[in-house]
Design a protein around this motif. Sequence first.
Motif: not given
Length: 107
Positions: A70-71, A73, A75-77, A80, A90
């Motif tokens: 899983r990424m 939060p 890492q996702t930011r 993106v 979030r």
Amino acid sequence: MTQDRLFPASAMPDRDWWHTLWPNPDRVVRALRIGQGMTVIDLGCGDGYFTAAIARQVLGQQRGPKTEMRMSPEQTRTMVEPAGFKLETRVELPPYHYGAIFIRITA
């Protein structure tokens, strides 16, 4: 004959509508005698209102990717936001998930 005539667009009812009809998806799934270890196909699942309840019954637990897959939060930011989006909200979705709503930054 065009594709539109064969398969007209339809709108999915919102979550409140489903909840009015079936306020407890877990109870519906149990009534269908869906249980642990079964193979189940959720045909016509729409927005997945019953999908989590089916997964809980069949698997005996919530599902999600392995933690190491899983990424986070953060890492996702990092992935993106450089594409022109900004994190708006979030949402924690315990025990294994989170939701992230990004908005497009207009230049």
